[in-house]
Design an enzyme around this catalytic site. Structure first.
Site, PDB file in Angstrom:
ATOM      1  N   SER A  53       4.427 -12.475  29.013  1.00 50.81           N
ATOM      2  CA  SER A  53       5.220 -12.889  27.847  1.00 50.81           C
ATOM      3  C   SER A  53       6.567 -13.521  28.176  1.00 50.81           C
ATOM      4  O   SER A  53       7.309 -13.884  27.256  1.00 50.81           O
ATOM      5  CB  SER A  53       5.437 -11.695  26.910  1.00 50.81           C
ATOM      6  N   LYS A 107       7.075 -16.712  26.357  1.00 54.89           N
ATOM      7  CA  LYS A 107       7.673 -16.872  25.028  1.00 54.89           C
ATOM      8  C   LYS A 107       9.086 -17.441  25.081  1.00 54.89           C
ATOM      9  O   LYS A 107       9.597 -17.937  24.069  1.00 54.89           O
ATOM     10  CB  LYS A 107       7.662 -15.532  24.288  1.00 54.89           C
ATOM     11  N   SER A 127       8.229  -9.238  21.494  1.00 59.66           N
ATOM     12  CA  SER A 127       7.130  -9.907  22.208  1.00 59.66           C
ATOM     13  C   SER A 127       5.869  -9.951  21.355  1.00 59.66           C
ATOM     14  O   SER A 127       4.758  -9.731  21.856  1.00 59.66           O
ATOM     15  CB  SER A 127       6.858  -9.205  23.543  1.00 59.66           C
TER      16      SER A 127
END
Length: 349
Positions: free
Chosen positions: A107, A110, A164
């Protein structure tokens, strides 16, 4: 013995009579054989034995473990197989451990997703609805954002950076001008423009292990993302409450360090999938200097936090390169085989 009208009668004591009765009862009871329990069914016995056995399934190794990167020794004894600490302003490397290795980044992806959304200046108040397309078909993870949930782009951005949230990140990419395919192409174009030669993206959440990068590239991304106040604010937010239908639902940060008073964090992002291990990138101030920290492929649920604490303790100590006369530290591969594995780490570019 009494003599009544020519009849001889003998009276026994009451206790003697009761004892005699009890004795007869015991004799009678002991003569009855106990019934044997019915034999158990072999199938039931086998089933119960199998139920008592706990299946031990070994965890899936991360790419770093498969490449032998955890054999690399470092003086701080970090659990992360890849780490990099550098000065944000001067790019001086203070700590380095396998910074060139290309690994899945989970993640941390992101952060690039957020960067594109903010740079595109898309309307943060625009309503976006979660659809079936936003479901995780890679790892089949769950989400509190049910299909049909409608939030603003700003709320989705907040949840993607702070908690997340995978569906939030996917919805942001899907609602980029041109759609998801265009968004992923833009992610790779941005990486190239930033000089992130080791980086490649295939989707906006990080659930795919094909999203890969190196610590050196991620330090560049952190430095770029830190220029945007909104990304700094949302990524370091400790918690956020949104309306999901009639309910007010609280979401929290995935990085507990942002709540600690002894940390001054300007930007952060965590990540985890089995292939990537525990990951963490941060911008933080220590001893009057702005530092960028990257930890990849850490082994253990809380080990990335522990590694950050170890680095902080070292940097704030007497032997620190920023507070004392010590020099930067570079971790050395434990064996020639490990060094070769690092050099041969494949990229998906």
């Amino acid at each position: 013995m009494l003599l009544l009208a020519g009849t001889c009668v003998t009276l026994l004591p009451v206790q003697s009579a009761q004892a005699a009765t009890t004795s007869k009862a015991k004799t009678k009871s002991t003569s009855v054989r106990k019934a044997k329990p019915a034999p158990r069914s072999p199938r039931k016995v086998a089933a119960r034995a199998a139920a008592r056995e706990v299946a031990v399934v070994p965890p899936k190794p991360s790419f770093g473990q498969m490449y032998g990167l955890h054999d690399t020794e470092d003086p701080l004894d970090l659990k992360s197989s890849v780490a990099l600490v550098l000065d944000q302003d001067t790019n001086e490397v203070l700590f380095s451990k396998n910074p060139q290795a290309v690994l899945p980044i989970a993640s941390i992806t992101k952060l690039m997703t957020a960067l594109l959304v903010v740079e595109a200046k898309q309307d943060l108040d625009e309503k976006i609805t979660i659809t079936d397309d936003d479901k995780d078909t890679e790892k089949f993870t769950s989400s509190r954002l049910a299909v049909g949930t409608t939030l603003t782009r700003g709320e989705l951005l907040h949840l993607a950076l702070m908690s997340s949230e995978n569906r939030a990140a996917h919805a942001l990419g899907r609602n980029y001008p041109g759609g998801l395919e265009t968004f992923v192409a833009a992610m790779n174009t941005k990486a190239q423009l930033l000089g992130m030669a080791d980086t490649h993206y295939v989707e906006p959440t990080g659930l795919s292990s094909r999203n890969q990068s190196s610590a050196r590239d991620l330090a560049v991304l952190v430095k770029m993302a830190h220029q945007f106040p909104l990304i700094r604010e949302l990524s370091t937010s400790p918690e956020y409450t949104v309306a999901l239908g009639r309910r007010q639902v609280r979401f929290g940060t995935t990085n507990g360090l942002v709540k600690k008073a002894d940390w001054d964090i300007g930007l952060q992002k965590t990540g985890f999938i089995n292939e990537a291990g525990q990951c963490l990138v941060m911008q933080a101030q220590m001893a009057g200097r702005k530092l960028i920290m990257v930890f990849l492929d850490s082994a253990g649920k809380y080990s990335r936090i522990g590694d950050a604490e170890r680095v902080r303790k070292w940097l704030m100590g007497a032997s620190s390169p920023i507070t004392g006369p010590a020099t930067a530290v570079t971790a050395l591969p434990a064996t020639a085989a490990t060094a070769a594995a690092v050099a041969a780490t494949p990229s998906v570019k």
